[in-house]
Design a protein around this motif. Structure first.
Motif, PDB file in Angstrom:
ATOM      1  N   ARG A 138       0.815  -1.221   0.000  1.00  0.00           N
ATOM      2  CA  ARG A 138       0.000   0.000   0.000  1.00  0.00           C
ATOM      3  C   ARG A 138       0.845   1.265   0.000  1.00  0.00           C
ATOM      4  O   ARG A 138       0.303   2.350   0.154  1.00  0.00           O
ATOM      5  N   CYS A 139       2.151   1.132  -0.137  1.00  0.00           N
ATOM      6  CA  CYS A 139       3.054   2.279   0.032  1.00  0.00           C
ATOM      7  C   CYS A 139       3.875   2.515  -1.233  1.00  0.00           C
ATOM      8  O   CYS A 139       4.508   1.597  -1.763  1.00  0.00           O
ATOM      9  N   LEU A 140       3.835   3.763  -1.715  1.00  0.00           N
ATOM     10  CA  LEU A 140       4.715   4.183  -2.808  1.00  0.00           C
ATOM     11  C   LEU A 140       6.036   4.632  -2.190  1.00  0.00           C
ATOM     12  O   LEU A 140       6.065   5.605  -1.433  1.00  0.00           O
ATOM     13  N   PRO A 141       7.136   3.946  -2.474  1.00  0.00           N
ATOM     14  CA  PRO A 141       8.416   4.309  -1.850  1.00  0.00           C
ATOM     15  C   PRO A 141       8.906   5.687  -2.287  1.00  0.00           C
ATOM     16  O   PRO A 141       8.597   6.156  -3.381  1.00  0.00           O
ATOM     17  N   VAL A 142       9.678   6.300  -1.428  1.00  0.00           N
ATOM     18  CA  VAL A 142      10.301   7.582  -1.758  1.00  0.00           C
ATOM     19  C   VAL A 142      11.209   7.393  -2.969  1.00  0.00           C
ATOM     20  O   VAL A 142      11.964   6.424  -3.056  1.00  0.00           O
ATOM     21  N   HIS A 173       0.097  10.644 -10.485  1.00  0.00           N
ATOM     22  CA  HIS A 173      -1.052  11.142  -9.733  1.00  0.00           C
ATOM     23  C   HIS A 173      -0.896  10.766  -8.260  1.00  0.00           C
ATOM     24  O   HIS A 173      -0.285   9.755  -7.932  1.00  0.00           O
ATOM     25  N   SER A 174      -1.492  11.571  -7.397  1.00  0.00           N
ATOM     26  CA  SER A 174      -1.569  11.194  -5.986  1.00  0.00           C
ATOM     27  C   SER A 174      -3.000  10.959  -5.546  1.00  0.00           C
ATOM     28  O   SER A 174      -3.234  10.586  -4.386  1.00  0.00           O
ATOM     29  N   GLY A 185       8.947   1.294  10.489  1.00  0.00           N
ATOM     30  CA  GLY A 185      10.041   2.021   9.861  1.00  0.00           C
ATOM     31  C   GLY A 185       9.948   2.195   8.367  1.00  0.00           C
ATOM     32  O   GLY A 185      10.819   2.832   7.757  1.00  0.00           O
ATOM     33  N   LYS A 186       8.903   1.663   7.746  1.00  0.00           N
ATOM     34  CA  LYS A 186       8.751   1.804   6.293  1.00  0.00           C
ATOM     35  C   LYS A 186       8.284   3.213   5.968  1.00  0.00           C
ATOM     36  O   LYS A 186       7.305   3.702   6.526  1.00  0.00           O
ATOM     37  N   GLN A 187       8.977   3.863   5.057  1.00  0.00           N
ATOM     38  CA  GLN A 187       8.697   5.262   4.741  1.00  0.00           C
ATOM     39  C   GLN A 187       8.245   5.396   3.294  1.00  0.00           C
ATOM     40  O   GLN A 187       8.769   4.747   2.396  1.00  0.00           O
ATOM     41  N   GLY A 188       7.234   6.238   3.105  1.00  0.00           N
ATOM     42  CA  GLY A 188       6.753   6.482   1.758  1.00  0.00           C
ATOM     43  C   GLY A 188       5.404   7.159   1.778  1.00  0.00           C
ATOM     44  O   GLY A 188       5.042   7.839   2.754  1.00  0.00           O
ATOM     45  N   PHE A 189       4.631   6.972   0.719  1.00  0.00           N
ATOM     46  CA  PHE A 189       3.334   7.615   0.548  1.00  0.00           C
ATOM     47  C   PHE A 189       2.271   6.513   0.547  1.00  0.00           C
ATOM     48  O   PHE A 189       2.229   5.679  -0.356  1.00  0.00           O
ATOM     49  N   TRP A 190       1.407   6.515   1.556  1.00  0.00           N
ATOM     50  CA  TRP A 190       0.506   5.397   1.813  1.00  0.00           C
ATOM     51  C   TRP A 190      -0.888   5.664   1.248  1.00  0.00           C
ATOM     52  O   TRP A 190      -1.420   6.770   1.361  1.00  0.00           O
ATOM     53  N   MET A 191      -1.486   4.615   0.678  1.00  0.00           N
ATOM     54  CA  MET A 191      -2.820   4.762   0.118  1.00  0.00           C
ATOM     55  C   MET A 191      -3.868   4.870   1.222  1.00  0.00           C
ATOM     56  O   MET A 191      -3.816   4.169   2.230  1.00  0.00           O
ATOM     57  N   GLN A 192      -4.849   5.741   1.003  1.00  0.00           N
ATOM     58  CA  GLN A 192      -5.972   5.918   1.915  1.00  0.00           C
ATOM     59  C   GLN A 192      -7.216   6.265   1.113  1.00  0.00           C
ATOM     60  O   GLN A 192      -7.138   6.596  -0.070  1.00  0.00           O
ATOM     61  N   SER A 207      -0.919   9.535   0.778  1.00  0.00           N
ATOM     62  CA  SER A 207      -0.649  10.456   1.882  1.00  0.00           C
ATOM     63  C   SER A 207       0.602  11.284   1.596  1.00  0.00           C
ATOM     64  O   SER A 207       1.361  11.020   0.655  1.00  0.00           O
ATOM     65  N   ARG A 208       0.814  12.267   2.441  1.00  0.00           N
ATOM     66  CA  ARG A 208       2.117  12.927   2.465  1.00  0.00           C
ATOM     67  C   ARG A 208       3.134  11.941   3.040  1.00  0.00           C
ATOM     68  O   ARG A 208       2.787  10.881   3.551  1.00  0.00           O
ATOM     69  N   LEU A 209       4.400  12.278   2.954  1.00  0.00           N
ATOM     70  CA  LEU A 209       5.457  11.378   3.389  1.00  0.00           C
ATOM     71  C   LEU A 209       5.229  10.944   4.836  1.00  0.00           C
ATOM     72  O   LEU A 209       5.010  11.769   5.720  1.00  0.00           O
ATOM     73  N   TYR A 210       5.259   9.637   5.041  1.00  0.00           N
ATOM     74  CA  TYR A 210       4.946   9.091   6.371  1.00  0.00           C
ATOM     75  C   TYR A 210       5.807   7.856   6.628  1.00  0.00           C
ATOM     76  O   TYR A 210       6.050   7.051   5.718  1.00  0.00           O
ATOM     77  N   LYS A 211       6.278   7.714   7.885  1.00  0.00           N
ATOM     78  CA  LYS A 211       7.026   6.535   8.290  1.00  0.00           C
ATOM     79  C   LYS A 211       6.146   5.710   9.220  1.00  0.00           C
ATOM     80  O   LYS A 211       5.645   6.206  10.230  1.00  0.00           O
TER      81      LYS A 211
END
Length: 228
Positions: A110-114, A120-121, A208-215, A200-204
């Motif tokens: 569910r996370c787009l990595p940095v 699109h977001s 510890g996984k960091q990226g942009f999470w789907m919501q 989402s905006r950048l979130y860890k």
């Protein structure tokens, strides 16, 4: 004419993120800076409200949030009717999360990595109407709601965070009144369902996984649920 489709809540502040679609070509815009709950309540802002504004695109917006912009001379008008709102969602819609985010968001990721590139977001997704359900997670003193759905591409997404301010408020009322069965009946009665899936905006995360999470930035069920 711009029509507001998304009022996105934040867990840690009273800020509200808004997204709007241009009625002519379905281009999505996300005005910054964020407004807050006082502004939303005072202006009676809700999905479907019409906005007249000069849109100033941001130079070099951070990927994947390419919809970021600034509004100037904005005037908030009346709401469109339910049919007009549904038609706008339909014209902007695609069938799958996979298509929405270039195959990088899946039921298992569910996370787009940095550093990964996405065009699109936030996108409108057609959903199998009978697949939508809400689950309740008790985490200490907090009650968290999660959305389960299957898109028209056949992929099922479970435990999706609900960022839609209006839908979250409505669902919480049912949960707090121990009427979850009535909420499930409302969801099951939909003939057409659309979700505004957003990153989402950048979130860890806690692991510890960091990226942009789907919501789920917007949840719309027709007929019967439209906050006019």
């Amino acid at each position: 004419m711009l029509v507001l489709t998304d009022l996105t809540r934040f867990n840690d502040s009273d800020n509200v993120c808004m997204a709007l679609l241009d009625e002519d070509d379905c281009t999505c815009y996300r005005p910054l800076p964020y407004e807050n709950m006082d502004f939303v309540e005072f202006r009676n802002i809700r999905p479907g409200i019409i906005v007249s504004a000069d849109v100033i695109p941001h130079d070099n917006p951070d990927c994947p949030h390419l919809e970021d912009c600034t509004f100037e001379n904005d005037v908030w008008l009346d709401c469109v009717d339910e049919q007009t709102f549904k038609d706008l969602l339909e014209r902007s819609a695609i069938d799958s999360i996979k298509e929405a985010f270039g195959g990088m968001i899946t039921p298992k990721n569910r996370c787009l990595p940095v550093g990964d590139v996405c065009d699109h977001s936030i996108r409108t997704i057609r959903i199998n109407p009978k697949s939508v359900s809400v689950s309740v997670i008790n985490s200490g003193e907090d009650v968290k709601l999660r959305l389960c759905f299957t898109d028209k591409g056949g992929n099922t997404f479970r435990h999706t965070p609900i960022a839609d301010l209006c839908f979250h408020r409505m669902a919480m009322e049912y949960v707090q009144q121990d009427r979850l069965d009535e909420l499930e009946a409302l969801l099951a009665g939909g003939e057409e369902v659309y979700i505004r899936a957003g990153l989402s905006r950048l979130y860890k995360s806690k692991n510890g996984k960091q990226g942009f999470w789907m919501q789920a930035n917007g949840v719309y069920i027709f007929p019967g649920y439209y906050p006019e």
